[in-house]
Design an enzyme around this catalytic site. Structure first.
Site, PDB file in Angstrom:
ATOM      1  N   LYS A   1       0.834  -1.209   0.000  1.00 47.52           N
ATOM      2  CA  LYS A   1       0.000   0.000   0.000  1.00 47.52           C
ATOM      3  C   LYS A   1       0.870   1.261   0.000  1.00 47.52           C
ATOM      4  O   LYS A   1       0.654   2.178  -0.787  1.00 47.52           O
ATOM      5  CB  LYS A   1      -0.924   0.022   1.246  1.00 47.52           C
ATOM      6  CG  LYS A   1      -1.817  -1.205   1.363  1.00 47.52           C
ATOM      7  CD  LYS A   1      -2.703  -1.160   2.592  1.00 47.52           C
ATOM      8  CE  LYS A   1      -1.971  -1.220   3.909  1.00 47.52           C
ATOM      9  NZ  LYS A   1      -1.295  -2.488   4.199  1.00 47.52           N
TER      10      LYS A   1
ATOM     11  N   ARG B   1      11.904  -5.326   4.675  1.00 55.11           N
ATOM     12  CA  ARG B   1      11.610  -3.912   4.393  1.00 55.11           C
ATOM     13  C   ARG B   1      12.497  -2.956   5.195  1.00 55.11           C
ATOM     14  O   ARG B   1      12.789  -3.177   6.357  1.00 55.11           O
ATOM     15  CB  ARG B   1      10.159  -3.604   4.738  1.00 55.11           C
ATOM     16  CG  ARG B   1       9.885  -2.100   4.700  1.00 55.11           C
ATOM     17  CD  ARG B   1       8.454  -1.741   4.859  1.00 55.11           C
ATOM     18  NE  ARG B   1       7.831  -2.345   6.008  1.00 55.11           N
ATOM     19  CZ  ARG B   1       6.520  -2.355   6.202  1.00 55.11           C
ATOM     20  NH1 ARG B   1       5.720  -1.821   5.311  1.00 55.11           N
ATOM     21  NH2 ARG B   1       6.024  -2.914   7.268  1.00 55.11           N
TER      22      ARG B   1
ATOM     23  N   ARG C   1      11.263  -0.898  10.972  1.00 55.14           N
ATOM     24  CA  ARG C   1      10.186  -0.630  11.926  1.00 55.14           C
ATOM     25  C   ARG C   1      10.186  -1.622  13.079  1.00 55.14           C
ATOM     26  O   ARG C   1      10.459  -2.810  12.885  1.00 55.14           O
ATOM     27  CB  ARG C   1       8.834  -0.703  11.200  1.00 55.14           C
ATOM     28  CG  ARG C   1       8.449   0.613  10.591  1.00 55.14           C
ATOM     29  CD  ARG C   1       7.286   0.546   9.668  1.00 55.14           C
ATOM     30  NE  ARG C   1       6.169  -0.262  10.102  1.00 55.14           N
ATOM     31  CZ  ARG C   1       5.061  -0.409   9.396  1.00 55.14           C
ATOM     32  NH1 ARG C   1       4.939   0.201   8.235  1.00 55.14           N
ATOM     33  NH2 ARG C   1       4.079  -1.156   9.835  1.00 55.14           N
TER      34      ARG C   1
ATOM     35  N   ARG D   1      -0.822  -8.799  13.533  1.00 50.55           N
ATOM     36  CA  ARG D   1      -1.309  -7.830  12.536  1.00 50.55           C
ATOM     37  C   ARG D   1      -2.181  -8.524  11.487  1.00 50.55           C
ATOM     38  O   ARG D   1      -3.205  -7.994  11.057  1.00 50.55           O
ATOM     39  CB  ARG D   1      -0.124  -7.119  11.866  1.00 50.55           C
ATOM     40  CG  ARG D   1       0.468  -6.036  12.762  1.00 50.55           C
ATOM     41  CD  ARG D   1       1.899  -5.703  12.402  1.00 50.55           C
ATOM     42  NE  ARG D   1       2.074  -5.022  11.140  1.00 50.55           N
ATOM     43  CZ  ARG D   1       3.256  -4.866  10.527  1.00 50.55           C
ATOM     44  NH1 ARG D   1       4.356  -5.345  11.089  1.00 50.55           N
ATOM     45  NH2 ARG D   1       3.341  -4.222   9.390  1.00 50.55           N
TER      46      ARG D   1
ATOM     47  N   ARG E   1      -9.764   0.756   8.597  1.00 49.62           N
ATOM     48  CA  ARG E   1      -9.400  -0.622   8.921  1.00 49.62           C
ATOM     49  C   ARG E   1     -10.492  -1.326   9.710  1.00 49.62           C
ATOM     50  O   ARG E   1     -10.324  -2.499  10.055  1.00 49.62           O
ATOM     51  CB  ARG E   1      -8.133  -0.608   9.771  1.00 49.62           C
ATOM     52  CG  ARG E   1      -6.857  -0.806   8.981  1.00 49.62           C
ATOM     53  CD  ARG E   1      -5.708  -0.548   9.926  1.00 49.62           C
ATOM     54  NE  ARG E   1      -4.572  -1.365   9.678  1.00 49.62           N
ATOM     55  CZ  ARG E   1      -3.446  -0.913   9.148  1.00 49.62           C
ATOM     56  NH1 ARG E   1      -3.348   0.330   8.745  1.00 49.62           N
ATOM     57  NH2 ARG E   1      -2.423  -1.709   9.018  1.00 49.62           N
TER      58      ARG E   1
HETATM   59  P1  AP5 Z   1       4.872  -1.634   1.750  1.00 54.50           P
HETATM   60  O1  AP5 Z   1       4.511  -0.785   0.589  1.00 54.50           O
HETATM   61  O2  AP5 Z   1       5.634  -1.014   2.859  1.00 54.50           O
HETATM   62  O3  AP5 Z   1       3.576  -2.411   2.283  1.00 54.50           O
HETATM   63  P2  AP5 Z   1       2.332  -1.854   3.109  1.00 54.50           P
HETATM   64  O4  AP5 Z   1       1.112  -2.527   2.569  1.00 54.50           O
HETATM   65  O5  AP5 Z   1       2.339  -0.366   3.145  1.00 54.50           O
HETATM   66  O6  AP5 Z   1       2.698  -2.494   4.501  1.00 54.50           O
HETATM   67  P3  AP5 Z   1       2.625  -1.917   5.985  1.00 54.50           P
HETATM   68  O7  AP5 Z   1       3.334  -2.897   6.864  1.00 54.50           O
HETATM   69  O8  AP5 Z   1       3.097  -0.483   6.053  1.00 54.50           O
HETATM   70  O9  AP5 Z   1       1.147  -2.002   6.267  1.00 54.50           O
HETATM   71  P4  AP5 Z   1       0.517  -2.072   7.615  1.00 54.50           P
HETATM   72  O10 AP5 Z   1      -0.880  -1.927   7.192  1.00 54.50           O
HETATM   73  O11 AP5 Z   1       0.822  -3.219   8.469  1.00 54.50           O
HETATM   74  O12 AP5 Z   1       1.252  -0.887   8.405  1.00 54.50           O
HETATM   75  P5  AP5 Z   1       0.770   0.549   8.826  1.00 54.50           P
HETATM   76  O13 AP5 Z   1       1.964   1.407   8.903  1.00 54.50           O
HETATM   77  O14 AP5 Z   1      -0.390   0.982   8.051  1.00 54.50           O
HETATM   78  O15 AP5 Z   1       5.702  -2.902   1.171  1.00 54.50           O
HETATM   79  C1  AP5 Z   1       6.241  -3.863   2.042  1.00 54.50           C
HETATM   80  C2  AP5 Z   1       7.596  -4.356   1.473  1.00 54.50           C
HETATM   81  O16 AP5 Z   1       7.342  -5.085   0.269  1.00 54.50           O
HETATM   82  C3  AP5 Z   1       8.566  -3.236   1.103  1.00 54.50           C
HETATM   83  O17 AP5 Z   1       9.873  -3.637   1.423  1.00 54.50           O
HETATM   84  C4  AP5 Z   1       8.393  -3.065  -0.431  1.00 54.50           C
HETATM   85  O18 AP5 Z   1       9.598  -2.636  -1.057  1.00 54.50           O
HETATM   86  C5  AP5 Z   1       8.032  -4.481  -0.849  1.00 54.50           C
HETATM   87  N1  AP5 Z   1       7.096  -4.517  -1.971  1.00 54.50           N
HETATM   88  C6  AP5 Z   1       5.993  -3.738  -2.127  1.00 54.50           C
HETATM   89  N2  AP5 Z   1       5.343  -4.072  -3.269  1.00 54.50           N
HETATM   90  C7  AP5 Z   1       6.055  -5.093  -3.821  1.00 54.50           C
HETATM   91  C8  AP5 Z   1       5.884  -5.870  -5.026  1.00 54.50           C
HETATM   92  N3  AP5 Z   1       4.849  -5.661  -5.857  1.00 54.50           N
HETATM   93  N4  AP5 Z   1       6.808  -6.847  -5.279  1.00 54.50           N
HETATM   94  C9  AP5 Z   1       7.852  -7.049  -4.427  1.00 54.50           C
HETATM   95  N5  AP5 Z   1       8.078  -6.351  -3.298  1.00 54.50           N
HETATM   96  C10 AP5 Z   1       7.176  -5.369  -2.998  1.00 54.50           C
HETATM   97  O19 AP5 Z   1       0.222   0.253  10.311  1.00 54.50           O
HETATM   98  C11 AP5 Z   1       1.109  -0.092  11.370  1.00 54.50           C
HETATM   99  C12 AP5 Z   1       0.308  -0.218  12.665  1.00 54.50           C
HETATM  100  O20 AP5 Z   1      -0.333   1.043  12.964  1.00 54.50           O
HETATM  101  C13 AP5 Z   1      -0.851  -1.228  12.648  1.00 54.50           C
HETATM  102  O21 AP5 Z   1      -0.406  -2.535  12.953  1.00 54.50           O
HETATM  103  C14 AP5 Z   1      -1.771  -0.645  13.742  1.00 54.50           C
HETATM  104  O22 AP5 Z   1      -1.265  -0.928  15.026  1.00 54.50           O
HETATM  105  C15 AP5 Z   1      -1.635   0.858  13.516  1.00 54.50           C
HETATM  106  N6  AP5 Z   1      -2.634   1.395  12.560  1.00 54.50           N
HETATM  107  C16 AP5 Z   1      -2.377   1.953  11.349  1.00 54.50           C
HETATM  108  N7  AP5 Z   1      -3.518   2.356  10.766  1.00 54.50           N
HETATM  109  C17 AP5 Z   1      -4.522   2.054  11.631  1.00 54.50           C
HETATM  110  C18 AP5 Z   1      -5.936   2.205  11.580  1.00 54.50           C
HETATM  111  N8  AP5 Z   1      -6.546   2.750  10.522  1.00 54.50           N
HETATM  112  N9  AP5 Z   1      -6.666   1.765  12.629  1.00 54.50           N
HETATM  113  C19 AP5 Z   1      -6.065   1.231  13.729  1.00 54.50           C
HETATM  114  N10 AP5 Z   1      -4.724   1.040  13.838  1.00 54.50           N
HETATM  115  C20 AP5 Z   1      -3.963   1.448  12.786  1.00 54.50           C
END
Ligand code: AP5
Length: 234
Positions: A15, A127, A161, A172, A88
């Site tokens: 994402k 990552r 992270r 998660r 979410r």
């Molecule tokens: P990346 O693009 O970083 O993936 P992502 O989907 O953004 O993954 P996240 O881990 O950031 O998502 P998340 O939802 O767990 O974390 P968030 O920060 O939102 O890609 C991942 C890796 O793969 C990278 O190394 C990239 O280079 C590689 N890659 C990407 N695409 C690729 C492809 N096509 N082919 C090969 N490699 C590829 O949330 C963190 C925490 O915050 C949550 O656990 C929760 O505690 C809290 N939180 C956040 N939002 C909320 C909410 N709305 N409500 C409640 N709690 C929340």
């Protein structure tokens, strides 16, 4: 009217990576609740400490905290928002609908990035992110051109992270299936859901996302259209 889209998918689906491409391609504004919460935890306030505990366990942060963060950032104008990691929960989806409606706006498309669970561990564990500009890298699939230096801004602050470990990822993923995956049906019913294959290369996923933006954003899916999520969610 601004084009607002939601990127939906499990942790590590890509994402954040695709949000950055959309900023490059369309000048859209990324609203990542994960980034906002990492800022909140870094602030060291009482709320920040509560947020840190929930994030480190891999649990979702409370709807109240997250919805307030989004409310503060929603301003009218610009080419549109990319909601990355928000909503979410069903409560967050309802709140977003109301907040946008108050401003005469709406969600143009929800793009679900589909990736097998088995791939997510490899993605999350490899990552790293630039602390200067936020560019996202991967040890194997997207390394920096020069070891230790960000390709985009030249910073040497490359970060991993705290919640990117196998234990937290398990929680998660459970949170995703329990609380976030019901949104797939929620948006499908609205005729707003589009699916892309997140196992393809970053560039191919980006082309697919752009194709959805180009072909489907002005009209809602009839559920029979090619490229729309024609099958109901499993
Ligand atoms: P990346 O693009 O970083 O993936 P992502 O989907 O953004 O993954 P996240 O881990 O950031 O998502 P998340 O939802 O767990 O974390 P968030 O920060 O939102 O890609 C991942 C890796 O793969 C990278 O190394 C990239 O280079 C590689 N890659 C990407 N695409 C690729 C492809 N096509 N082919 C090969 N490699 C590829 O949330 C963190 C925490 O915050 C949550 O656990 C929760 O505690 C809290 N939180 C956040 N939002 C909320 C909410 N709305 N409500 C409640 N709690 C929340």
């Amino acid at each position: 009217m601004p084009t607002n889209i939601i990127l939906l998918g499990p942790p590590g689906a890509g994402k954040g990576t695709q949000a950055r491409k959309l900023i490059e391609d369309h000048g859209m504004v990324q609203l990542s609740t994960g980034d906002m919460l990492r800022e909140a935890r870094a602030s060291g306030t009482k709320t920040g400490q509560r947020v840190a505990e929930m994030m480190d366990r891999g649990e979702l942060v409370t709807d109240e905290i997250v919805i307030n963060l989004i409310r503060e950032r929603l301003t009218v104008g610009g080419p549109g928002f990319i909601f990355d990691g928000f909503p979410r929960t069903l409560a967050q989806a309802d709140a977003l609908g109301s907040l946008l409606e108050e401003q005469g706006q709406a969600i143009a498309a929800v793009i679900e990035i589909k990736v097998d669970d088995t791939q997510l561990v490899a993605r999350i564990s490899g990552r790293f992110t630039c602390g200067g500009c936020g560019e996202v890298y991967h040890d194997r699939t997207r390394p920096t051109q020069t070891v230790g230096t960000c390709d985009v801004c030249g910073s040497d602050r490359l970060l991993r992270r705290a919640d990117d470990n196998a234990e937290s990822l398990k929680v998660r993923l459970l949170e995703y299936y329990k609380k976030t995956s019901p949104l797939i049906g929620y948006f499908w019913r609205d005729g707003n859901l589009h699916r892309v294959d997140g196992l393809a290369s970053i560039e191919t996923v980006s082309s697919e996302v752009n194709r959805v933006m180009r072909d489907h954003i002005s009209t809602r899916c009839s559920h029979d259209d090619v490229g729309c999520a024609s099958a109901p969610p499993a």
